[in-house]
Design a protein around this motif. Sequence first.
Motif, PDB file in Angstrom:
ATOM      1  N   GLY A  84    -140.722   8.386   5.122  1.00 49.52           N
ATOM      2  CA  GLY A  84    -139.621   9.225   5.592  1.00 49.52           C
ATOM      3  C   GLY A  84    -138.237   8.747   5.190  1.00 49.52           C
ATOM      4  N   PRO A  85    -137.880   7.484   5.485  1.00 45.16           N
ATOM      5  CA  PRO A  85    -136.553   7.015   5.086  1.00 45.16           C
ATOM      6  C   PRO A  85    -136.358   6.953   3.568  1.00 45.16           C
ATOM      7  N   HIS A 122    -144.206   3.453   1.423  1.00 39.77           N
ATOM      8  CA  HIS A 122    -145.185   2.932   2.374  1.00 39.77           C
ATOM      9  C   HIS A 122    -146.425   2.423   1.638  1.00 39.77           C
ATOM     10  N   ALA A 123    -146.530   2.737   0.352  1.00 42.51           N
ATOM     11  CA  ALA A 123    -147.656   2.276  -0.471  1.00 42.51           C
ATOM     12  C   ALA A 123    -147.253   2.394  -1.930  1.00 42.51           C
ATOM     13  N   LEU A 124    -147.951   1.654  -2.780  1.00 43.37           N
ATOM     14  CA  LEU A 124    -147.738   1.810  -4.210  1.00 43.37           C
ATOM     15  C   LEU A 124    -149.014   1.480  -4.961  1.00 43.37           C
ATOM     16  N   ALA A 151    -148.192  -0.780   3.178  1.00 44.68           N
ATOM     17  CA  ALA A 151    -147.439  -1.466   4.220  1.00 44.68           C
ATOM     18  C   ALA A 151    -148.341  -1.701   5.418  1.00 44.68           C
ATOM     19  N   GLU A 152    -148.261  -2.884   5.988  1.00 44.72           N
ATOM     20  CA  GLU A 152    -149.139  -3.248   7.109  1.00 44.72           C
ATOM     21  C   GLU A 152    -149.080  -2.254   8.253  1.00 44.72           C
ATOM     22  N   ASP A 153    -147.862  -1.890   8.687  1.00 41.70           N
ATOM     23  CA  ASP A 153    -147.777  -0.975   9.816  1.00 41.70           C
ATOM     24  C   ASP A 153    -148.223   0.434   9.430  1.00 41.70           C
ATOM     25  N   ALA A 161    -141.569   4.597  10.529  1.00 46.34           N
ATOM     26  CA  ALA A 161    -140.838   4.042   9.393  1.00 46.34           C
ATOM     27  C   ALA A 161    -141.665   4.097   8.120  1.00 46.34           C
ATOM     28  N   THR A 162    -142.976   4.177   8.256  1.00 49.89           N
ATOM     29  CA  THR A 162    -143.827   4.201   7.069  1.00 49.89           C
ATOM     30  C   THR A 162    -144.641   5.479   6.960  1.00 49.89           C
TER      31      THR A 162
END
Length: 177
Positions: A84-85, A122-124, A151-153, A161-162
Motif C-alpha cells: 500500500g505505501p 512486500h515481496a520481490l 516481508a516477515e509481517d 504496511a505490507t
Amino acid sequence: MSPLAGTAAPVTPDAFRAVMGAHPGGVSVVTTADESGQPYGFACTAVCSVSLDPPLLLVCASNTGSTLPVLAARGAFVVNFLHGPGQRAAEAFASRTAGRFSRVPWEPAPATGLPALHEDSHALAECRVERLVPAGDHTVVIGEVLRTEVAEDAAASGGSATAPLLYGMRRYVTWPV
C-alpha cells in the motif's frame, strides 16, 4: 452457432483498456540495469506465475518503453511486488518522466545486483530471462526465479504496511486485511 460468433465491430484500444481496468490487479515495478549500472524500470500489473518446477513467472513489457531492450540485453530483472505505501513508486514508474529512480529509495538486490525497492515492496523475485515472446505491442518476458523475498509481517499476519497494492477502475487500493 456460438453465442460469441457474429459480426461484432473490432474492439478499440479504449474499450479494451476499460474492460481490463474493470478487473483489478496487483501492482509491481519491474527493474533492471544496463551494463554501466544505470537503472531502468516500469510499473506492471501483468505479472503471472507460469511454473513451479522450474519456478517461472511472466511479466509483459511495452515494446516502445526504454526498459525492454535493457532487460533483454542484461538477461535479468527484479519484480518488486508493491504494498500500500508503495503507491508512490507505482505512480513514479507508471509515468514516462525521467528520474524515476531518484524519487524512490532502492538498493542492489542480493542475487542479481539489480534495483530492489525494499521500502515500497512486500515481496520481490529476482529473475533470469528464460524467453522473450513478442505479443502485439508488448513482449511477454518469461523469467526463471532465482531468489525470492517476502516481508516477515506480510507472510505472518498480512499487516497493513505490507498488504498488496492493487490497481483497477483507475484507482489504487490496498488489499483489505
